[in-house]
Design a protein around this motif. Structure first.
Motif, PDB file in Angstrom:
ATOM      1  N   HIS A   1       0.835  -1.199   0.000  1.00 29.01           N
ATOM      2  CA  HIS A   1       0.000   0.000   0.000  1.00 29.01           C
ATOM      3  C   HIS A   1       0.875   1.255   0.000  1.00 29.01           C
ATOM      4  CE1 HIS A   1      -3.532   2.437   0.609  1.00 29.01           C
ATOM      5  NE2 HIS A   1      -2.968   3.005   1.654  1.00 29.01           N
ATOM      6  N   LEU A   2       1.909   1.274   0.846  1.00 29.89           N
ATOM      7  CA  LEU A   2       2.813   2.433   0.877  1.00 29.89           C
ATOM      8  C   LEU A   2       3.555   2.592  -0.442  1.00 29.89           C
ATOM      9  CD1 LEU A   2       4.446   2.476   4.422  1.00 29.89           C
ATOM     10  CD2 LEU A   2       2.732   4.034   3.492  1.00 29.89           C
ATOM     11  N   ALA A   3       3.967   1.490  -1.041  1.00 33.38           N
ATOM     12  CA  ALA A   3       4.671   1.573  -2.329  1.00 33.38           C
ATOM     13  C   ALA A   3       3.770   2.193  -3.399  1.00 33.38           C
ATOM     14  CB  ALA A   3       5.157   0.194  -2.753  1.00 33.38           C
ATOM     15  N   THR A   4       2.495   1.839  -3.370  1.00 29.23           N
ATOM     16  CA  THR A   4       1.539   2.431  -4.303  1.00 29.23           C
ATOM     17  C   THR A   4       1.384   3.929  -4.032  1.00 29.23           C
ATOM     18  OG1 THR A   4       0.350   0.357  -4.569  1.00 29.23           O
ATOM     19  CG2 THR A   4      -0.855   2.368  -5.119  1.00 29.23           C
ATOM     20  N   LEU A   5       1.244   4.284  -2.753  1.00 30.34           N
ATOM     21  CA  LEU A   5       1.133   5.704  -2.396  1.00 30.34           C
ATOM     22  C   LEU A   5       2.393   6.475  -2.786  1.00 30.34           C
ATOM     23  CD1 LEU A   5      -0.561   5.510   1.129  1.00 30.34           C
ATOM     24  CD2 LEU A   5      -1.624   6.177  -1.042  1.00 30.34           C
ATOM     25  N   ALA A   6       3.565   5.862  -2.585  1.00 33.82           N
ATOM     26  CA  ALA A   6       4.821   6.519  -2.939  1.00 33.82           C
ATOM     27  C   ALA A   6       4.899   6.760  -4.443  1.00 33.82           C
ATOM     28  CB  ALA A   6       6.009   5.677  -2.473  1.00 33.82           C
ATOM     29  N   LYS A   7       4.526   5.763  -5.212  1.00 32.58           N
ATOM     30  CA  LYS A   7       4.546   5.895  -6.667  1.00 32.58           C
ATOM     31  C   LYS A   7       3.560   6.976  -7.117  1.00 32.58           C
ATOM     32  CE  LYS A   7       5.845   4.655 -10.757  1.00 32.58           C
ATOM     33  NZ  LYS A   7       7.116   5.179 -11.250  1.00 32.58           N
ATOM     34  N   ASP A   8       2.371   6.986  -6.519  1.00 36.84           N
ATOM     35  CA  ASP A   8       1.382   8.018  -6.848  1.00 36.84           C
ATOM     36  C   ASP A   8       1.916   9.403  -6.511  1.00 36.84           C
ATOM     37  OD1 ASP A   8      -0.342   6.030  -7.661  1.00 36.84           O
ATOM     38  OD2 ASP A   8      -1.628   6.145  -5.877  1.00 36.84           O
ATOM     39  N   ARG A   9       2.535   9.519  -5.346  1.00 29.14           N
ATOM     40  CA  ARG A   9       3.036  10.826  -4.916  1.00 29.14           C
ATOM     41  C   ARG A   9       4.172  11.311  -5.823  1.00 29.14           C
ATOM     42  NH1 ARG A   9       3.515  13.240   1.047  1.00 29.14           N
ATOM     43  NH2 ARG A   9       4.651  15.113   0.483  1.00 29.14           N
ATOM     44  N   GLU A  10       4.976  10.385  -6.312  1.00 32.45           N
ATOM     45  CA  GLU A  10       6.032  10.777  -7.254  1.00 32.45           C
ATOM     46  C   GLU A  10       5.440  11.431  -8.498  1.00 32.45           C
ATOM     47  OE1 GLU A  10       8.269   7.241  -8.057  1.00 32.45           O
ATOM     48  OE2 GLU A  10       9.289   7.306  -6.120  1.00 32.45           O
ATOM     49  N   GLY A  11       4.194  11.071  -8.830  1.00 29.45           N
ATOM     50  CA  GLY A  11       3.541  11.647  -9.995  1.00 29.45           C
ATOM     51  C   GLY A  11       2.974  13.041  -9.762  1.00 29.45           C
ATOM     52  N   TRP A  12       2.953  13.482  -8.507  1.00 32.32           N
ATOM     53  CA  TRP A  12       2.466  14.837  -8.240  1.00 32.32           C
ATOM     54  C   TRP A  12       3.405  15.828  -8.915  1.00 32.32           C
ATOM     55  CZ3 TRP A  12       1.437  14.991  -2.229  1.00 32.32           C
ATOM     56  CH2 TRP A  12       0.449  14.065  -1.906  1.00 32.32           C
ATOM     57  N   ASP A  13       2.891  16.896  -9.358  1.00 30.40           N
ATOM     58  CA  ASP A  13       3.695  17.899 -10.055  1.00 30.40           C
ATOM     59  C   ASP A  13       4.335  18.855  -9.049  1.00 30.40           C
ATOM     60  OD1 ASP A  13       4.856  19.308 -12.098  1.00 30.40           O
ATOM     61  OD2 ASP A  13       3.053  20.486 -12.530  1.00 30.40           O
ATOM     62  N   VAL A  14       5.191  18.291  -8.197  1.00 27.17           N
ATOM     63  CA  VAL A  14       5.861  19.118  -7.181  1.00 27.17           C
ATOM     64  C   VAL A  14       7.376  18.938  -7.215  1.00 27.17           C
ATOM     65  CG1 VAL A  14       3.880  19.280  -5.627  1.00 27.17           C
ATOM     66  CG2 VAL A  14       5.499  17.384  -5.374  1.00 27.17           C
ATOM     67  N   GLY A  15       7.886  18.204  -8.176  1.00 23.05           N
ATOM     68  CA  GLY A  15       9.326  18.112  -8.339  1.00 23.05           C
ATOM     69  C   GLY A  15      10.002  16.842  -7.848  1.00 23.05           C
ATOM     70  N   TYR A  16       9.238  15.801  -7.518  1.00 24.45           N
ATOM     71  CA  TYR A  16       9.879  14.544  -7.123  1.00 24.45           C
ATOM     72  C   TYR A  16      10.568  13.916  -8.329  1.00 24.45           C
ATOM     73  CZ  TYR A  16       7.361  14.364  -2.679  1.00 24.45           C
ATOM     74  OH  TYR A  16       6.872  14.637  -1.434  1.00 24.45           O
ATOM     75  N   GLN A  17      11.759  13.392  -8.099  1.00 24.24           N
ATOM     76  CA  GLN A  17      12.414  12.623  -9.148  1.00 24.24           C
ATOM     77  C   GLN A  17      11.765  11.258  -9.218  1.00 24.24           C
ATOM     78  OE1 GLN A  17      16.606  12.469  -8.398  1.00 24.24           O
ATOM     79  NE2 GLN A  17      16.888  14.650  -8.672  1.00 24.24           N
ATOM     80  N   ASP A  18      11.696  10.707 -10.404  1.00 25.82           N
ATOM     81  CA  ASP A  18      11.084   9.405 -10.598  1.00 25.82           C
ATOM     82  C   ASP A  18      11.809   8.345  -9.754  1.00 25.82           C
ATOM     83  OD1 ASP A  18       9.218   7.654 -11.783  1.00 25.82           O
ATOM     84  OD2 ASP A  18      10.748   6.981 -13.213  1.00 25.82           O
ATOM     85  N   GLY A  19      11.057   7.622  -8.941  1.00 24.80           N
ATOM     86  CA  GLY A  19      11.611   6.521  -8.152  1.00 24.80           C
ATOM     87  C   GLY A  19      12.150   6.896  -6.794  1.00 24.80           C
ATOM     88  N   VAL A  20      12.285   8.175  -6.488  1.00 25.46           N
ATOM     89  CA  VAL A  20      12.947   8.564  -5.240  1.00 25.46           C
ATOM     90  C   VAL A  20      12.191   8.077  -4.001  1.00 25.46           C
ATOM     91  CG1 VAL A  20      11.935  10.901  -5.055  1.00 25.46           C
ATOM     92  CG2 VAL A  20      14.187  10.424  -4.064  1.00 25.46           C
TER      93      VAL A  20
END
Length: 166
Positions: free
Chosen positions: A85-104
């Motif tokens: 569940h956390l991995a899914t949330l982390a992946k979703d959050r990486e898609g937010w347009d706030v500057g996360y690098q892919d996979g971080v």
């Protein structure tokens, strides 16, 4: 954790003798009910294993080990679900347009969990080492240690959920 489930299954097979039906099952619903009524959910860890030990005639090391292993399997299932569940949330959050690098976030979560596994294993190796003068006590010491660490990490991961939703 899968090798530990195998140990539990093998112990169950070894302990099963004709005329003496032993039941090493753990009721995860009773664990859930306990968690729901206690402020400190760690109070609930080990209760079902203790019931299992009593149901199977007491504390021979093989019974203790099988019961701790059975409850550990319940916590491990919850831990794996919480991690997914956390991995899914982390992946979703990486898609937010706030500057996360892919996979971080996904990588950080994975690295945290791998470090926890190393810590858990070292801690439980230490628990086994402490039983050295009483070699037969190593099985219960290791499986009880795994049960408590797995449950604690389950609660840690559940608590992180809000961090990924902010």
């Amino acid at each position: 954790m899968h090798k530990h489930r195998l140990i539990g299954a093998l112990l169950g097979a070894v302990l099963a003798t004709p005329g003496a039906a032993q039941d090493f099952s753990i009721d995860d619903h009773l664990i859930d009910r306990c968690i729901a009524v206690h402020d400190n959910p760690m109070i609930c860890v080990g209760r079902e294993a203790e019931e299992c030990v009593l149901r199977n005639g007491g504390g021979p090391n093989m019974v203790l080990t099988a019961c701790f292993e059975a409850e550990t399997a319940v916590w491990d299932d919850g831990l794996n679900e919480a991690y997914r569940h956390l991995a899914t949330l982390a992946k979703d959050r990486e898609g937010w347009d706030v500057g996360y690098q892919d996979g971080v976030l996904v990588d950080a979560l994975r690295d945290m969990q791998r470090a926890w596994i190393d810590y858990r294993d070292a801690s439980c190796d230490n628990a086994a080492a402490l039983t050295a003068p009483f070699g037969s006590a190593a099985g219960p010491a290791i499986t009880e240690c795994l049960m408590f660490h797995t449950a604690r990490q389950y609660f840690v991961l559940r608590g992180l959920r809000q961090d990924y939703l902010r």
